[in-house]
Every structure is written in C-alpha cells, then in structure tokens.
Design an enzyme around this catalytic site. Structure first.
Site, PDB file in Angstrom:
ATOM      1  N   CYS A 123       0.835  -1.209   0.000  1.00 43.13           N
ATOM      2  CA  CYS A 123       0.000   0.000   0.000  1.00 43.13           C
ATOM      3  C   CYS A 123       0.870   1.259   0.000  1.00 43.13           C
ATOM      4  CB  CYS A 123      -0.942  -0.032   1.204  1.00 43.13           C
ATOM      5  SG  CYS A 123      -2.125   1.317   1.241  1.00 43.13           S
ATOM      6  N   CYS A 124       1.905   1.284   0.865  1.00 45.83           N
ATOM      7  CA  CYS A 124       2.815   2.441   0.878  1.00 45.83           C
ATOM      8  C   CYS A 124       3.518   2.588  -0.475  1.00 45.83           C
ATOM      9  CB  CYS A 124       3.866   2.297   1.982  1.00 45.83           C
ATOM     10  SG  CYS A 124       3.261   2.590   3.657  1.00 45.83           S
ATOM     11  N   CYS A 206      -0.948   8.553   7.349  1.00 42.70           N
ATOM     12  CA  CYS A 206      -2.300   8.267   6.880  1.00 42.70           C
ATOM     13  C   CYS A 206      -3.230   7.998   8.061  1.00 42.70           C
ATOM     14  CB  CYS A 206      -2.279   7.052   5.962  1.00 42.70           C
ATOM     15  SG  CYS A 206      -1.446   7.351   4.401  1.00 42.70           S
ATOM     16  N   CYS A 209      -3.458   4.465   9.621  1.00 41.50           N
ATOM     17  CA  CYS A 209      -2.168   3.922  10.079  1.00 41.50           C
ATOM     18  C   CYS A 209      -1.534   4.788  11.161  1.00 41.50           C
ATOM     19  CB  CYS A 209      -1.217   3.769   8.893  1.00 41.50           C
ATOM     20  SG  CYS A 209      -1.848   2.631   7.655  1.00 41.50           S
ATOM     21  N   CYS A 234       8.104   3.448   5.552  1.00 36.04           N
ATOM     22  CA  CYS A 234       7.215   3.148   4.438  1.00 36.04           C
ATOM     23  C   CYS A 234       7.979   3.031   3.133  1.00 36.04           C
ATOM     24  CB  CYS A 234       6.139   4.218   4.331  1.00 36.04           C
ATOM     25  SG  CYS A 234       6.819   5.831   4.004  1.00 36.04           S
TER      26      CYS A 234
END
Ligand code: ADX
Ligand code: SF4
Length: 252
Positions: A123-124, A206, A209, A234
């Site tokens: 995702c990162c 985010c 997170c 990340c």
C-alpha cells in the site's frame, strides 16, 4: 548551481560544509546550490511546518510538494490550506495512480495494511513510493523533515547525504533537532500546525495507520502501531551505508 550530474563526491563536499550549519543555513545552501531543482517534501507534520516557515523566508517561490495518499486525515488537508493562506505557497500535490489503487484494493481489500507487513508495504508503495518517484523526477535534491532521534531507523541521518535509492541529494536540515526544538520554533514563530498534534498525535501519516500516543510512549509509537519498530518505514526513507558520507561528526 550544480550541473545535471551531481556525483557522490560533490555531495561529500557539500555534506562536510553543511554538518556544522544551523537549519536555516543548510536550507539556504540547498537553495543556492540547486535553485528550482530542489523541493521540500512535506507531510505537513510539525517538522515540515518548521521547514516551510524557514524556506519561504529564504525563497517565497520555493518548491513544496506533498504526496496525497488518498487516506490522509481531514486535519492534514486543513493545515495544507492554512499553509497556502499564511505563506502564499503553491503546494504541488501528487496522487497515486487510480488504476493501480483500484486493482490493489480489489485484490487485497481497502484495509489491506492491517493484514500483514507485506500488504502494508504494498500500500505504501502504491500510495507513496510511486508518486514520490514522479515528484522527484527532474530534481537534483529533495528536502525532508527527518530527525535522528525520531526512531531506531533514523539515528544515522545526515544534514546532507546521497540518496542511493533516488540517485539524488537529500537534505535533512533538522537532523540534529529534538522534538522540543521543533515545538519551540513553532511557538516562537506562530507557525500553523496540524490540529491532531493537540490530540496526542506526535507523528502523523495516513488516517488508518496513525493513532495518538500515550504519555511515556515513543513519538512514533502511533505510526503502524501494530508493527515492530524495525519495520516502521514506508520506503520513503530507505537507508544504506552508501548513503552516508564522511562528516566531521562521524570521524570523531
Ligand atoms: S514516514 O516515512 O514515516 O511517513 P514521516 O512521517 O516520519 O515519514 O516524515 C518524514 C519526512 O518524510 C517528512 O518530514 C517529509 O519530508 C517526508 N514525508 C512523509 N510523508 C510525506 C508525504 N505524505 N508527502 C510528502 N513528504 C512526506
Ligand atoms: Fe497505505 Fe497506511 Fe502506507 Fe498510507 S501509511 S500508504 S494507508 S499502508
């Protein structure tokens, strides 16, 4: 200004000059050396607000970009707007590729980051790393708000270093600052900041997170809180021994 091909040797010279300098002087040096080929990478956390305040005093047209992952808290958008108003700054916003996000969430779900470190890094990668590559393209140097005492993964950050992953210069003017230094500057200069900081969020990324930290917890304990400290990067800031140049500090 340096030519297009900045080498690691050029960086060593620059790093030696920068290491004893105050943050403002490091920024001034970066602007003088790289002109429009340097940009501040801002998440609009406390450190980056300090840098925006300093940088816009040096060059009101300085380049500032942010990576909008699509999962940022509303408070972050509010401080982006406050920054535009206060400093008249243009913020270049980079978004992830819509189709890549669509196929990622179709395969792994919208909350994939909670399921495994691998999913979180995927995702990162999609929401931050790929947009970062676009943001950095054409630049010779980028400026970040990294501090050495932020985490076990950042103890070796230098004020100027060679970024092996992105093949360019990385400038970290606040490398030796403490968290207290950051907040003193914000108070002294009445710098706008993310409202989440007043609600226990010491480090902000985010929404899904990031959580607030409890008194006594480490300042990055609320980032990817379900993971071990060693995995909590990340990918924006990968560190390798080659990225480090000899500095007066590292020689003693
Ligand atoms: S992260 O890698 O864990 O997310 P952190 O939030 O500590 O990083 O921020 C460190 C520095 O990375 C910031 O000072 C900023 O320079 C850069 N950065 C982090 N997130 C972003 C973002 N969304 N957009 C632009 N720069 C960012
Ligand atoms: Fe995705 Fe979380 Fe990384 Fe943001 S911090 S890009 S939501 S995994």
């Amino acid at each position: 200004m340096m030519g297009a091909a900045v080498t690691q040797n050029d960086v060593t010279t620059l790093a030696l000059r920068a290491e004893p300098m105050a943050a403002q002087d490091v920024l001034r040096l970066a602007v003088e050396k790289f002109g429009p080929k340097v940009a501040l990478s801002s998440s609009f956390g406390a450190e980056d607000m300090v840098l925006i305040d300093m940088l816009t005093r040096i060059d009101s047209k300085a380049r500032i970009f942010t990576l909008d992952t699509g999962r940022l808290p509303q408070e972050t958008y509010n401080v982006i707007d406050a920054t535009r108003q206060r400093y008249g700054a243009t913020i270049d916003v980079f978004f992830p590729q819509a189709e890549t996000v669509q196929s990622m969430v179709a395969e792994h779900g919208v909350n994939l980051f909670y399921h495994s470190v691998e999913n979180r890094k995927l995702c990162c990668g999609v929401r931050k790393m790929e947009p970062l590559r676009r943001a950095l393209s054409g630049l010779e140097a980028w400026i970040t708000g990294l501090r050495r005492d932020q985490s076990v993964t950042r103890t070796d950050v230098h004020k100027v270093e060679w970024d092996v992953a992105n093949k360019m210069v990385k400038v970290n003017p606040l490398a030796e600052w403490s968290r207290e230094d950051v907040w003193k500057y914000i108070r002294d200069h009445n710098v706008p900041y993310n409202a989440l900081h007043d609600r226990g969020y010491s480090s902000i990324g985010c929404g899904p997170c990031t959580r607030a930290v409890q008194p006594g917890e480490h300042e990055r304990a609320g980032r990817w809180w379900w993971e071990h400290p060693e995995t909590k990067e990340c990918g924006l800031h990968v560190s390798s021994p080659e990225s480090k140049v000899e500095s007066p500090k590292s020689r003693v």
